[in-house]
Motif scaffolding. Structure first.
Motif, PDB file in Angstrom:
ATOM      1  N   SER A  91      -8.757  -3.810   4.224  1.00  0.00           N
ATOM      2  CA  SER A  91     -10.040  -3.265   4.253  1.00  0.00           C
ATOM      3  C   SER A  91     -10.813  -3.330   5.746  1.00  0.00           C
ATOM      4  CB  SER A  91     -10.983  -3.768   3.144  1.00  0.00           C
ATOM      5  OG  SER A  91     -11.326  -5.117   3.279  1.00  0.00           O
ATOM      6  N   VAL A  98       0.695  -1.103   0.033  1.00  0.00           N
ATOM      7  CA  VAL A  98      -0.007   0.019   0.112  1.00  0.00           C
ATOM      8  C   VAL A  98       0.878   1.233  -0.007  1.00  0.00           C
ATOM      9  CG1 VAL A  98      -1.719   1.273   1.195  1.00  0.00           C
ATOM     10  CG2 VAL A  98      -2.035  -1.239   1.038  1.00  0.00           C
ATOM     11  N   LEU A 142      -4.648  -3.034  -0.246  1.00  0.00           N
ATOM     12  CA  LEU A 142      -5.816  -2.304   0.424  1.00  0.00           C
ATOM     13  C   LEU A 142      -7.081  -3.223   0.527  1.00  0.00           C
ATOM     14  CD1 LEU A 142      -5.984   0.848  -1.984  1.00  0.00           C
ATOM     15  CD2 LEU A 142      -5.337   0.678   0.466  1.00  0.00           C
TER      16      LEU A 142
END
Length: 129
Positions: free
Chosen positions: A73, A32, A69
């Motif tokens: 989450s 990320v 991501l």
């Protein structure tokens, strides 16, 4: 009509809250990188939020960022839910926004065509006879 305005308001709130979470508490997943959240679309029942993003800078593989991501989450949703004043926080789904790439491609094509039309025409048939 009230459903439409409610989903729009929640979309805006999710966008703000998620942006804040990513700035203050980014996931530790190395995949990320910094991202730009372009838009958020919340389902009519407010249970699902589709987050469209673009990686900032030169990400090696944007699909790796998306996978990172998606794996984060739950973490992101938990932090985000603290700032949302809702009974249920929407589940986050992340999508690479390919629409922006298409728009950029069309703009590049239009710019190239514009430059071609501004070039002087080379008249090979003209002579000084």
């Amino acid at each position: 009509m009230s459903d439409f305005s409610r989903t729009e308001r929640v979309s805006t709130q999710v966008h703000r809250a998620l942006s804040e979470v990513l700035l203050r508490n980014p996931p530790r997943d190395p995949r990320v990188t910094s991202i730009s959240i372009l838009r958020v679309k919340v389902s009519p029942d407010l249970r699902l939020a589709r987050v469209y993003f673009l990686p900032l800078g030169h990400a090696e593989n944007p699909l790796d960022v998306q996978a990172g991501l998606r794996s984060a989450s739950g973490y992101l949703g938990k932090l985000m839910s603290k700032s949302l004043r809702m009974k249920y926080s929407p589940k986050l789904e992340f999508y690479l926004d390919e629409q922006q790439d298409q728009v950029a491609s069309v703009i590049d094509t239009l710019n190239a065509l514009s430059e071609e039309s501004n070039q002087p025409v080379d008249n090979h048939g003209d002579s000084d006879e």
